[in-house]
Enzyme design. Structure first.
Site, mmCIF file in Angstrom:
data_model
loop_
_atom_site.group_PDB
_atom_site.id
_atom_site.type_symbol
_atom_site.label_atom_id
_atom_site.label_comp_id
_atom_site.label_asym_id
_atom_site.label_seq_id
_atom_site.Cartn_x
_atom_site.Cartn_y
_atom_site.Cartn_z
ATOM 1 N N SER A 150 0.849 -1.196 0.000
ATOM 2 C CA SER A 150 0.000 0.000 0.000
ATOM 3 C C SER A 150 0.878 1.237 0.000
ATOM 4 O O SER A 150 1.988 1.220 0.557
ATOM 5 C CB SER A 150 -0.866 0.007 1.260
ATOM 6 O OG SER A 150 -1.464 1.274 1.434
ATOM 7 N N TYR A 214 -1.237 -0.652 10.484
ATOM 8 C CA TYR A 214 -1.345 -1.044 9.069
ATOM 9 C C TYR A 214 -0.186 -0.428 8.281
ATOM 10 O O TYR A 214 0.452 -1.103 7.478
ATOM 11 C CB TYR A 214 -2.696 -0.562 8.543
ATOM 12 C CG TYR A 214 -2.997 -0.910 7.099
ATOM 13 C CD1 TYR A 214 -3.476 -2.168 6.752
ATOM 14 C CD2 TYR A 214 -2.823 0.029 6.080
ATOM 15 C CE1 TYR A 214 -3.779 -2.487 5.426
ATOM 16 C CE2 TYR A 214 -3.113 -0.270 4.759
ATOM 17 C CZ TYR A 214 -3.595 -1.532 4.444
ATOM 18 O OH TYR A 214 -3.890 -1.834 3.138
HETATM 19 P P1 NAP Z 1 -10.852 -7.295 1.571
HETATM 20 O O1 NAP Z 1 -11.931 -7.194 0.562
HETATM 21 O O2 NAP Z 1 -11.160 -7.124 3.010
HETATM 22 O O3 NAP Z 1 -10.116 -8.700 1.341
HETATM 23 C C1 NAP Z 1 -9.126 -9.147 2.224
HETATM 24 C C2 NAP Z 1 -8.944 -10.617 1.986
HETATM 25 O O4 NAP Z 1 -7.908 -11.082 2.877
HETATM 26 C C3 NAP Z 1 -10.200 -11.428 2.308
HETATM 27 O O5 NAP Z 1 -10.316 -12.467 1.377
HETATM 28 C C4 NAP Z 1 -9.867 -11.985 3.686
HETATM 29 O O6 NAP Z 1 -10.553 -13.196 3.989
HETATM 30 C C5 NAP Z 1 -8.395 -12.240 3.511
HETATM 31 N N1 NAP Z 1 -7.716 -12.550 4.765
HETATM 32 C C6 NAP Z 1 -7.625 -11.786 5.888
HETATM 33 N N2 NAP Z 1 -6.950 -12.474 6.837
HETATM 34 C C7 NAP Z 1 -6.618 -13.669 6.294
HETATM 35 C C8 NAP Z 1 -5.927 -14.821 6.770
HETATM 36 N N3 NAP Z 1 -5.441 -14.893 8.013
HETATM 37 N N4 NAP Z 1 -5.752 -15.872 5.923
HETATM 38 C C9 NAP Z 1 -6.230 -15.828 4.673
HETATM 39 N N5 NAP Z 1 -6.930 -14.786 4.160
HETATM 40 C C10 NAP Z 1 -7.098 -13.727 4.976
HETATM 41 O O7 NAP Z 1 -9.686 -6.240 1.275
HETATM 42 P P2 NAP Z 1 -8.983 -5.763 -0.088
HETATM 43 O O8 NAP Z 1 -9.182 -4.302 -0.162
HETATM 44 O O9 NAP Z 1 -9.345 -6.635 -1.221
HETATM 45 O O10 NAP Z 1 -7.462 -5.989 0.329
HETATM 46 C C11 NAP Z 1 -6.587 -6.874 -0.362
HETATM 47 C C12 NAP Z 1 -5.172 -6.382 -0.151
HETATM 48 O O11 NAP Z 1 -5.028 -5.087 -0.740
HETATM 49 C C13 NAP Z 1 -4.769 -6.226 1.321
HETATM 50 O O12 NAP Z 1 -3.438 -6.662 1.491
HETATM 51 C C14 NAP Z 1 -4.852 -4.720 1.540
HETATM 52 O O13 NAP Z 1 -4.020 -4.279 2.579
HETATM 53 C C15 NAP Z 1 -4.400 -4.223 0.184
HETATM 54 N N6 NAP Z 1 -4.790 -2.844 -0.094
HETATM 55 C C16 NAP Z 1 -6.084 -2.492 -0.238
HETATM 56 C C17 NAP Z 1 -6.424 -1.168 -0.529
HETATM 57 C C18 NAP Z 1 -7.838 -0.741 -0.719
HETATM 58 O O14 NAP Z 1 -8.051 0.488 -0.910
HETATM 59 N N7 NAP Z 1 -8.821 -1.631 -0.722
HETATM 60 C C19 NAP Z 1 -5.413 -0.204 -0.652
HETATM 61 C C20 NAP Z 1 -4.091 -0.591 -0.499
HETATM 62 C C21 NAP Z 1 -3.790 -1.912 -0.233
HETATM 63 P P3 NAP Z 1 -11.962 -13.214 4.827
HETATM 64 O O15 NAP Z 1 -13.060 -12.924 3.835
HETATM 65 O O16 NAP Z 1 -11.985 -14.611 5.357
HETATM 66 O O17 NAP Z 1 -11.855 -12.172 5.892
#
Ligand code: NAP
Length: 295
Positions: A150, A214
């Site tokens: 991020s 984070y």
């Molecule tokens: P999200 O929709 O909340 O998805 C997160 C995923 O991670 C879900 O599938 C969740 O599973 C899984 N997860 C969490 N803990 C886990 C564990 N212990 N073992 C296996 N899976 C696990 O969030 P997202 O926005 O798609 O985020 C994906 C990545 O992008 C993350 O690394 C986040 O930090 C990064 N990111 C996101 C943004 C943004 O604006 N959205 C910006 C920068 C970076 P469950 O459904 O079981 O909880």
């Protein structure tokens, strides 16, 4: 946009593994890789949510997707995935570490800080280390490891300039240093010293949500990718080639960021592009919108 793309090298025999892929950006990364004809292993910690995600992809016409459970926080679970991958495919070409969680909206506390760092940093290391031996020797252009990081991990949010100096010394950064950086943060949280000027206060950069831990976790994975690149170059030069990158998807509308402004399609674009095109000039570096970003 971005660098010159290499010729298409991938096929249905190319195997990619994506963590935390039952929803959000991870799910979309799986979809985009599957659309390219690659065999994709969608992993999720919850078998039911994973099966539903696979079902939805199959309904969209993708038969080249497979599921295995993976709780990135459990070494037993990581080992079980590694064994299954070895038995099922022999080797893999692409690993995308995507799973991630956010801070407690009520502020920093030790238990949540440990869990954010366990998922966003230590688990990335454990998954990568365990699956590294499965990465194919002969993936054209080298096998690939991508970490979804991020921009909140960019060092402009880190006030301690000694840390900034060491973390930006790309040639010499080591995994041990990154571990010590993370462990010092946890020590400061435990002692109540985390808000004394050493650690990111992103409210100063315009963020309303408390995202201190984070941000530390994302700084750590970006630095880890540089350190891993150094380790791999030293260990595998001329022997086994693995390309590593970190990537910011942008502010993407998902359960993690409901106010995000990008679609998941846009958010998945750069991690997928890195996995396919592996730009040589960016090895070990942070990317956003297909471009190298400052750490
Ligand atoms: P999200 O929709 O909340 O998805 C997160 C995923 O991670 C879900 O599938 C969740 O599973 C899984 N997860 C969490 N803990 C886990 C564990 N212990 N073992 C296996 N899976 C696990 O969030 P997202 O926005 O798609 O985020 C994906 C990545 O992008 C993350 O690394 C986040 O930090 C990064 N990111 C996101 C943004 C943004 O604006 N959205 C910006 C920068 C970076 P469950 O459904 O079981 O909880």
């Amino acid at each position: 946009m971005g660098q010159q793309a290499e010729a298409k090298w991938w096929s249905k025999d190319t195997v990619a593994v994506v963590t935390g892929a039952n929803k959000g950006i991870g799910f979309e990364i799986v979809r985009q890789l599957a659309k390219e004809g690659i065999t994709v292993v969608l992993t999720a910690r919850d078998a039911t949510r994973g099966a539903e995600a696979i079902e939805s992809l199959k309904k969209q016409g993708f038969q080249n997707v497979n599921f295995h459970t993976l709780d990135v926080g459990s070494q037993e679970s990581i080992d079980a995935l590694a064994e299954w991958l070895h038995t099922t495919y022999g080797a893999i070409d692409i690993l995308i570490n995507n799973a991630g969680i956010l801070d407690d909206p009520n502020g920093v506390n030790l238990e949540i800080a440990k869990s954010v760092l366990a998922t966003n940093y230590f688990a990335v290391k454990n998954v990568t280390k365990t699956l590294l031996p499965l990465l194919r020797d002969d993936t054209p252009g080298g096998a690939r490891v991508i970490v979804v990081a991020s921009r909140l991990g960019q060092l402009k949010g880190l006030p301690n300039k000694d840390y900034v100096t060491t973390l930006t010394d790309r040639e010499h950064i080591t995994e041990d240093f990154v571990d010590s950086f993370v462990n010092k943060y946890l020590e400061d949280v435990a002692n109540g010293n985390h808000n004394k000027g050493d650690w990111p206060d992103l409210t100063k950069l315009g963020w309303e949500a408390p995202v201190e831990t984070y941000a530390v976790s994302k700084i750590a994975v970006i630095a880890y990718v540089s350190a891993l690149h150094n380790t791999l170059v030293a260990r595998h030069e001329g022997e086994k080639k693995i390309n590593v990158f970190s990537s910011c998807p942008g502010h993407v509308r998902t359960d993690l960021a409901p106010n995000g402004i990008k679609t998941v399609e846009e958010g998945a674009d750069t991690p997928v592009w890195l996995a396919l095109h592996s730009p040589k000039e960016g090895l070990g570096k942070l990317y956003g919108e297909r471009t190298i970003l400052d750490f």
